[in-house]
Design an enzyme around this catalytic site. Structure first.
Site, PDB file in Angstrom:
ATOM      1  CE1 TYR A   1      -3.996   2.135   0.762  1.00  0.00           C
ATOM      2  CE2 TYR A   1      -2.591   3.160   2.425  1.00  0.00           C
ATOM      3  CZ  TYR A   1      -3.754   3.155   1.668  1.00  0.00           C
ATOM      4  OH  TYR A   1      -4.661   4.178   1.818  1.00  0.00           O
TER       5      TYR A   1
ATOM      6  CE  LYS B   1      -3.425   4.945  -1.330  1.00  0.00           C
ATOM      7  NZ  LYS B   1      -4.486   5.405  -2.246  1.00  0.00           N
TER       8      LYS B   1
HETATM    9  P1  NAI Z   1     -13.478   2.980   0.775  1.00  0.00           P
HETATM   10  O1  NAI Z   1     -13.078   1.547   0.774  1.00  0.00           O
HETATM   11  O2  NAI Z   1     -14.546   3.455   1.697  1.00  0.00           O
HETATM   12  O3  NAI Z   1     -13.873   3.423  -0.717  1.00  0.00           O
HETATM   13  C1  NAI Z   1     -13.101   3.046  -1.813  1.00  0.00           C
HETATM   14  C2  NAI Z   1     -14.015   2.883  -3.006  1.00  0.00           C
HETATM   15  O4  NAI Z   1     -13.198   2.448  -4.111  1.00  0.00           O
HETATM   16  C3  NAI Z   1     -15.081   1.816  -2.790  1.00  0.00           C
HETATM   17  O5  NAI Z   1     -16.354   2.293  -3.186  1.00  0.00           O
HETATM   18  C4  NAI Z   1     -14.615   0.660  -3.673  1.00  0.00           C
HETATM   19  O6  NAI Z   1     -15.659  -0.130  -4.196  1.00  0.00           O
HETATM   20  C5  NAI Z   1     -13.879   1.419  -4.775  1.00  0.00           C
HETATM   21  N1  NAI Z   1     -12.958   0.549  -5.499  1.00  0.00           N
HETATM   22  C6  NAI Z   1     -12.137  -0.399  -4.980  1.00  0.00           C
HETATM   23  N2  NAI Z   1     -11.480  -1.016  -5.958  1.00  0.00           N
HETATM   24  C7  NAI Z   1     -11.877  -0.455  -7.126  1.00  0.00           C
HETATM   25  C8  NAI Z   1     -11.565  -0.678  -8.486  1.00  0.00           C
HETATM   26  N3  NAI Z   1     -10.694  -1.631  -8.863  1.00  0.00           N
HETATM   27  N4  NAI Z   1     -12.165   0.093  -9.434  1.00  0.00           N
HETATM   28  C9  NAI Z   1     -13.057   1.041  -9.074  1.00  0.00           C
HETATM   29  N5  NAI Z   1     -13.400   1.298  -7.795  1.00  0.00           N
HETATM   30  C10 NAI Z   1     -12.819   0.552  -6.844  1.00  0.00           C
HETATM   31  O7  NAI Z   1     -12.112   3.777   1.005  1.00  0.00           O
HETATM   32  P2  NAI Z   1     -11.856   5.295   1.473  1.00  0.00           P
HETATM   33  O8  NAI Z   1     -11.438   5.270   2.883  1.00  0.00           O
HETATM   34  O9  NAI Z   1     -12.950   6.180   1.037  1.00  0.00           O
HETATM   35  O10 NAI Z   1     -10.528   5.598   0.627  1.00  0.00           O
HETATM   36  C11 NAI Z   1     -10.532   6.323  -0.592  1.00  0.00           C
HETATM   37  C12 NAI Z   1      -9.086   6.601  -0.998  1.00  0.00           C
HETATM   38  O11 NAI Z   1      -8.422   7.321   0.044  1.00  0.00           O
HETATM   39  C13 NAI Z   1      -8.268   5.315  -1.214  1.00  0.00           C
HETATM   40  O12 NAI Z   1      -7.376   5.518  -2.296  1.00  0.00           O
HETATM   41  C14 NAI Z   1      -7.501   5.184   0.088  1.00  0.00           C
HETATM   42  O13 NAI Z   1      -6.312   4.468  -0.083  1.00  0.00           O
HETATM   43  C15 NAI Z   1      -7.247   6.641   0.419  1.00  0.00           C
HETATM   44  N6  NAI Z   1      -6.939   6.865   1.825  1.00  0.00           N
HETATM   45  C16 NAI Z   1      -7.852   6.592   2.823  1.00  0.00           C
HETATM   46  C17 NAI Z   1      -7.522   6.822   4.151  1.00  0.00           C
HETATM   47  C18 NAI Z   1      -8.466   6.567   5.263  1.00  0.00           C
HETATM   48  O14 NAI Z   1      -8.068   6.758   6.416  1.00  0.00           O
HETATM   49  N7  NAI Z   1      -9.703   6.145   5.017  1.00  0.00           N
HETATM   50  C19 NAI Z   1      -6.198   7.336   4.510  1.00  0.00           C
HETATM   51  C20 NAI Z   1      -5.332   7.582   3.410  1.00  0.00           C
HETATM   52  C21 NAI Z   1      -5.710   7.359   2.119  1.00  0.00           C
END
Ligand code: NAI
Length: 250
Positions: free
Chosen positions: A158, A162
């Site tokens: 991961y 990133k």
């Molecule tokens: P989440 O898991 O709630 O949402 C991610 C969304 O991406 C989901 O709707 C999922 O279905 C979709 N997804 C997954 N694989 C996919 C694919 N192959 N094609 C299209 N869509 C796909 O995650 P969250 O927390 O909203 O994270 C969003 C972004 O922020 C991610 O890139 C995550 O790595 C990043 N992030 C999140 C943090 C956190 O604390 N929640 C911290 C740092 C970064």
């Protein structure tokens, strides 16, 4: 008139979480919003997201696609261009975790995270940049993470993905600057979403104790910065990484 009136935004992985919050805030600033997720249905929230965006009075459409798939991405961007007329803002937000210590990490864990988190951004940037070049401008935002700057034990795949998103934004910013295209990365810290709610309570508490502001971030904290980077308010900012982490990393 909102900050993004008349612009079209494309946000990946926006059926829920941070992507959804960005899509909604963009809409509230007047942008038409196209978004993707693996499936767009009632069960996974995509149709609800589409309705909530449209309720803000802008054009909204969710596209089912796997962001890691090059051909599917080309097809989605082609349809967005046909149906929305332009792509001014691209947010590469889709992401997953498959954590494990290095000695136990499988090849499949490594490959999946690199494909969904990093290759997806290449796919979308590759497909959107020609559109943005013809329009003479655009803003690209890669959703990185503080672990992409600082590393994290147990998250080698991961963190590497990133860090890759950060270098990708800087490289695209250098290549495409002369065409009026800016590229930046947002590095969220600990944000309250499904991804972090899945962590055991003691791990959550430990993270929060390391944050000067003593709370997890909200999806709105990230979405506000995403509006700034998408808008003309940041028209001279490119190749930057903005850490949104309550002061955890200074
Ligand atoms: P989440 O898991 O709630 O949402 C991610 C969304 O991406 C989901 O709707 C999922 O279905 C979709 N997804 C997954 N694989 C996919 C694919 N192959 N094609 C299209 N869509 C796909 O995650 P969250 O927390 O909203 O994270 C969003 C972004 O922020 C991610 O890139 C995550 O790595 C990043 N992030 C999140 C943090 C956190 O604390 N929640 C911290 C740092 C970064």
């Amino acid at each position: 008139m909102g900050l993004l009136s008349g612009k079209t935004a494309l946000v990946t992985g926006a059926a829920r979480g941070i992507g959804k919050a960005i899509a909604l805030k963009y809409a509230s600033e007047g942008a038409n919003v196209a978004f993707t997720d693996l499936v767009i249905d009632e069960e996974h929230g995509g149709l609800q997201t589409e309705r909530e965006i449209a309720a803000l009075g802008v054009k909204a459409k969710g596209y089912a696609s796997n962001a890691a798939d090059f051909a599917q991405t080309e097809e989605v961007v082609k349809r967005v261009k046909e149906e929305f007329g332009s792509v001014d803002i691209l947010v590469n937000n889709a992401g997953i975790t498959k954590d494990g210590l290095m000695l136990r990490m499988t090849e499949a864990q490594w490959d999946a995270v690199i494909a969904v988190n990093l290759k997806s951004a290449f796919n979308f940037i590759h497909a959107c940049v020609p559109v943005m070049m013809r329009q003479r401008g655009g803003s690209i935002i890669n959703m990185a993470s503080v672990v992409g700057v600082h590393g994290n034990a147990g998250q080698a795949n991961y963190a590497a993905s990133k860090a890759g998103l950060i270098a990708l934004a800087k490289s695209v910013g250098q290549e495409m600057g002369p065409k009026g295209i800016r590229a930046n990365a947002i590095a969220p810290g600990f944000i309250d979403t499904a991804m972090t709610q899945a962590l055991p309570e003691n791990i959550r508490k430990e993270w929060i104790s390391k944050i000067p502001l003593r709370r997890g971030g909200t999806v709105d904290d990230i979405a506000s910065c995403a509006v700034f980077l998408a808008s003309d308010m940041s028209s001279y900012i490119s190749g930057q990484v903005i850490q949104i982490d309550g002061g955890m990393n200074m």
